[in-house]
Design an enzyme around this catalytic site. Structure first.
Site, PDB file in Angstrom:
ATOM      1  N   GLU A  85       0.905  -1.277  -0.208  1.00 11.99           N
ATOM      2  CA  GLU A  85       0.082  -0.034  -0.202  1.00 11.99           C
ATOM      3  C   GLU A  85       0.823   1.297  -0.147  1.00 11.99           C
ATOM      4  O   GLU A  85       1.824   1.535   0.872  1.00 11.99           O
ATOM      5  CB  GLU A  85      -0.963   0.147   1.363  1.00 11.99           C
ATOM      6  CG  GLU A  85      -1.904   1.188   1.425  1.00 11.99           C
ATOM      7  CD  GLU A  85      -2.919   1.199   2.268  1.00 11.99           C
ATOM      8  OE1 GLU A  85      -3.303   0.066   2.564  1.00 11.99           O
ATOM      9  OE2 GLU A  85      -3.452   2.164   2.698  1.00 11.99           O
ATOM     10  N   LYS A 263      -8.122  -0.542  10.942  1.00 11.03           N
ATOM     11  CA  LYS A 263      -7.466  -0.583   9.925  1.00 11.03           C
ATOM     12  C   LYS A 263      -6.350   0.099   9.597  1.00 11.03           C
ATOM     13  O   LYS A 263      -5.207  -0.284   9.274  1.00 11.03           O
ATOM     14  CB  LYS A 263      -8.532  -0.668   8.728  1.00 11.03           C
ATOM     15  CG  LYS A 263      -7.942  -1.196   7.275  1.00 11.03           C
ATOM     16  CD  LYS A 263      -7.122  -0.250   6.196  1.00 11.03           C
ATOM     17  CE  LYS A 263      -6.600  -1.183   5.083  1.00 11.03           C
ATOM     18  NZ  LYS A 263      -5.710  -0.269   4.404  1.00 11.03           N
ATOM     19  N   ASP A 279       3.340 -14.206  11.927  1.00 10.61           N
ATOM     20  CA  ASP A 279       1.944 -14.763  11.672  1.00 10.61           C
ATOM     21  C   ASP A 279       0.840 -13.417  11.701  1.00 10.61           C
ATOM     22  O   ASP A 279       0.452 -12.947  12.541  1.00 10.61           O
ATOM     23  CB  ASP A 279       1.371 -15.509  12.607  1.00 10.61           C
ATOM     24  CG  ASP A 279      -0.140 -16.012  11.940  1.00 10.61           C
ATOM     25  OD1 ASP A 279      -0.833 -15.598  11.308  1.00 10.61           O
ATOM     26  OD2 ASP A 279      -0.216 -17.149  12.611  1.00 10.61           O
ATOM     27  N   HIS A 377      -2.249  11.359  -0.760  1.00  8.12           N
ATOM     28  CA  HIS A 377      -2.057  10.326  -1.729  1.00  8.12           C
ATOM     29  C   HIS A 377      -1.881  10.796  -3.209  1.00  8.12           C
ATOM     30  O   HIS A 377      -1.091   9.901  -3.776  1.00  8.12           O
ATOM     31  CB  HIS A 377      -3.486   9.599  -1.708  1.00  8.12           C
ATOM     32  CG  HIS A 377      -3.737   8.376  -0.703  1.00  8.12           C
ATOM     33  ND1 HIS A 377      -4.953   7.709  -0.577  1.00  8.12           N
ATOM     34  CD2 HIS A 377      -2.946   8.236   0.520  1.00  8.12           C
ATOM     35  CE1 HIS A 377      -4.563   7.045   0.444  1.00  8.12           C
ATOM     36  NE2 HIS A 377      -3.504   7.087   1.162  1.00  8.12           N
TER      37      HIS A 377
HETATM   38  C1  MEV Z   1      -6.526   3.522   4.511  1.00  4.61           C
HETATM   39  O1  MEV Z   1      -5.712   2.312   4.216  1.00  4.61           O
HETATM   40  C2  MEV Z   1      -6.403   3.817   5.953  1.00  4.61           C
HETATM   41  C3  MEV Z   1      -7.346   4.966   6.382  1.00  4.61           C
HETATM   42  O2  MEV Z   1      -8.523   4.623   6.134  1.00  4.61           O
HETATM   43  C4  MEV Z   1      -7.427   4.757   8.222  1.00  4.61           C
HETATM   44  C5  MEV Z   1      -8.435   5.784   8.799  1.00  4.61           C
HETATM   45  O3  MEV Z   1      -9.417   6.158   8.250  1.00  4.61           O
HETATM   46  O4  MEV Z   1      -8.031   6.166   9.873  1.00  4.61           O
HETATM   47  C6  MEV Z   1      -6.861   6.119   6.068  1.00  4.61           C
END
Ligand code: MEV
Length: 425
Positions: A85, A263, A279, A377
């Site tokens: 990513e 995430k 793992d 980004h």
């Molecule tokens: C993207 O990979 C991760 C985010 O969505 C995390 C978040 O929203 O805090 C930017």
């Protein structure tokens, strides 16, 4: 090249991958062989790969990068990160740079205690059975520890016991938790072996039937913790602190947001887990289960404003990583990744990983709470496109800047700008 003396290095991204590796190797004390392992995409040879999993037909490579600027407990680390990513490594490094201005991250852990569960069924008097199991604790510990004398010799082994009576679709069950100190191993093999070995004895003393015998990934006795204080001035003022705290409040209250927030934390955690041959699924499942341990899924981090108006962040999550055994032992690049960190114990590795997760989260919610994540980004995307177009060094910077400021980030435009630059020469 200005030599890398700490984990901070301005303009690192402008170097070529070979130059970056040379700097990282110098800082981490890597040998020529270690460097060759990292730069070759083939260091996991076919024979090793074939013995790692079944039905092997080849190998799959991913980019390996280093997270910069990390200071953890007063020590500088270059963080090996493997990910597909874009933006993740840059964001982590950026957050670590802000934390660094005020001392970086401070970490701790609760030890390397893994849980193995034994499910006992068909027990008419489960509460009586529970007490009988507790009564036999020393015998249970003896049976388990006989299975792993090496672990015991180094100070590990089964230490304690917990017995729970749970209600299920099929009535009451007695669940035995073996608490095993697995030291520098992730410990799956050790604890699963113990659970299987002790099950017949548990059947004998309870009259029940032992069913599943397997570790729990909800490793609540194997937590890693990290904290940081980021000065309001570093963030650009107290309003930014407030915005980050408000972004956190959303995640703390709402599982839909918490899933994405967490995430973002795993964006930092998994690349290090993967790089060190650990793992990733065990860490993911432990993290998300821990995020819901209160009965409601919530954030793995907290963000508050302290009395000085500065931003304070914490993270706490299960961190069942090892330094010995598994892919860490077999994969040559994983071994070099561990060497890069210079960690002496699995708990130290776990603490570093937690700090990276905290940094990653801060970067994401800061961006979301201020300019949105698309801007950052965009420049990385522009950089990728400029690279594909063939731009390098200063020309690359010029092209990226122009594409981003004009919000025209396309490969054709990168190619056109490069041509223009070459004609100007
Ligand atoms: C993207 O990979 C991760 C985010 O969505 C995390 C978040 O929203 O805090 C930017």
């Amino acid at each position: 090249m200005n030599e890398m003396k700490n984990s901070s290095y301005s303009g690192f991204y402008k170097l070529s991958p070979e130059e970056r590796l040379a700097e990282a190797a110098e800082f981490c004390g890597l040998s020529e062989e270690d460097k060759a392992v990292i730069s070759s995409g083939n260091s996991l040879d076919m024979d090793k790969a074939d013995h790692m999993i079944e039905n092997v037909i080849g190998r799959f490579t991913l980019p390996m990068a280093v997270g910069l600027n990390f200071t953890i407990n007063g020590k500088d680390y270059l963080i090996p990160m493997v990910s597909e990513e874009p933006s993740v490594v840059a964001a982590a490094s950026n957050a670590a740079k802000m934390a660094r201005e005020n001392g970086g991250f401070y970490t701790s852990n609760t030890g390397a205690i893994m849980i193995a569960q034994i499910q006992l069924i068909d027990i008419p008097d489960p509460n009586f059975a529970k007490i009988k199991i507790y009564e036999n604790k020393s015998k249970i510990i003896e049976i388990c520890n006989e299975k792993d004398p090496t672990l015991v010799k180094f100070g590990g082994g089964m230490e304690d016991l917990e017995v729970r009576v749970i209600d299920t679709l099929q009535g009451k069950m007695v669940i035995v938790h073996l608490k095993v100190n697995t030291l520098d191993a992730m410990g799956a093999n050790a604890v699963n072996t113990m659970a299987e070995a002790v099950a017949p004895f548990l059947e004998e003393i309870t009259g029940g039937k032992a069913y599943l015998r397997i570790l729990s990934n909800l490793a609540v006795h194997r937590l890693a913790r990290a904290r940081t204080v980021i000065k309001k001035e570093t963030l650009g003022g107290e309003e930014i602190v407030d915005k980050i705290v408000t972004a956190y409040a959303f995640a703390a209250a709402d599982p839909f947001r918490a899933a994405t927030h967490n995430k973002g934390i795993m964006n930092g955690i998994i690349p290090v887990v993967l790089a060190t041959g650990n793992d990733t699924r065990a860490i993911e499942s432990g993290a998300h289960a821990y995020a819901s341990i209160s009965g409601k899924y919530t954030s793995l981090t907290t963000w508050e404003k302290n009395a000085d108006g500065d931003l304070v962040g914490t993270i706490e999550l299960p961190m069942a990583v090892g330094l010995v055994g598994g892919a860490t032992k077999i994969h040559p690049t994983a071994q070099v990744a561990v060497k890069m960190l210079g960690v002496k114990s699995a708990t130290e590795l776990g603490e570093i990983i937690a700090a990276v997760g905290l940094a990653q989260n801060m970067a994401a919610i800061k961006a979301l709470a201020t300019e949105g994540i698309q801007r950052g980004h965009m420049s990385l995307h522009a950089r990728n496109l400029a690279t594909v177009a063939g731009a390098k060094g200063e020309v690359m910077e010029e092209i990226v800047k122009k594409m981003v400021s004009e919000k025209n980030v396309r490969l054709e435009y990168a190619q056109e700008l490069l041509k223009e630059y070459e004609n100007r020469k």
